[in-house]
Write a protein that holds these residues in place. Structure first.
Motif, short mmCIF file in Angstrom:
data_model
loop_
_atom_site.label_atom_id
_atom_site.label_comp_id
_atom_site.label_asym_id
_atom_site.label_seq_id
_atom_site.Cartn_x
_atom_site.Cartn_y
_atom_site.Cartn_z
N UNK A 54 -2.63 7.64 11.37
CA UNK A 54 -2.99 7.62 9.97
C UNK A 54 -4.29 6.83 9.80
N UNK A 55 -5.08 7.28 8.90
CA UNK A 55 -6.37 6.65 8.64
C UNK A 55 -6.40 6.13 7.21
N UNK A 56 -6.56 4.81 7.08
CA UNK A 56 -6.57 4.18 5.77
C UNK A 56 -7.65 4.75 4.85
N UNK A 57 -8.89 4.97 5.32
CA UNK A 57 -9.90 5.54 4.41
C UNK A 57 -9.50 6.92 3.86
N UNK A 58 -8.85 7.72 4.69
CA UNK A 58 -8.41 9.06 4.25
C UNK A 58 -7.30 8.91 3.21
N UNK A 59 -6.35 8.03 3.48
CA UNK A 59 -5.25 7.82 2.54
C UNK A 59 -5.79 7.27 1.22
N UNK A 60 -6.74 6.36 1.30
CA UNK A 60 -7.35 5.80 0.09
C UNK A 60 -8.05 6.89 -0.72
N UNK B 110 -1.84 -0.03 -0.62
CA UNK B 110 -2.43 0.48 0.63
C UNK B 110 -2.13 -0.45 1.79
N UNK B 111 -2.29 -1.75 1.57
CA UNK B 111 -2.03 -2.72 2.64
C UNK B 111 -0.56 -2.75 3.05
#
Length: 85
Positions: free
Chosen positions: A1-7, A72-73
């Motif tokens: 999973x990629x945080x920037x994509x989820x954001x 997100x965190x």
């Protein structure tokens, strides 16, 4: 999973509607049944699906009152915690 994509997907949900993401997930899941797909292609589709489910989860936390950054965190903390086990 990629945080920037989820954001980014979470922002998309806020601006539009989560139904777009849900329908996209359903479409991608249907594509996984194509017999001629290579493993690498399935991996990419799987990564997209997991990021979309992650964005839906973060969106739910935000709607329940958690600030977006905290949501997100927390989500990524849970993901990383489950990987470490």
């Amino acid at each position: 999973m990629k945080l920037p994509v989820i954001k980014h997907l979470t922002s998309f949900i806020e601006e539009n509607d989560q139904d777009y993401i849900i329908e996209t997930i359903e479409t991608l899941e249907a594509l996984t049944e194509v017999p001629s797909l290579k493993d690498e292609e399935l991996d990419v589709i799987g990564e997209l699906i997991s990021n979309m489910y992650g964005a839906l989860e973060v969106d739910k936390m935000v709607k329940d009152g958690t600030p977006k950054k905290e949501a997100l965190n927390k989500f990524m903390g849970r993901v990383l915690g489950s990987i470490d086990k």
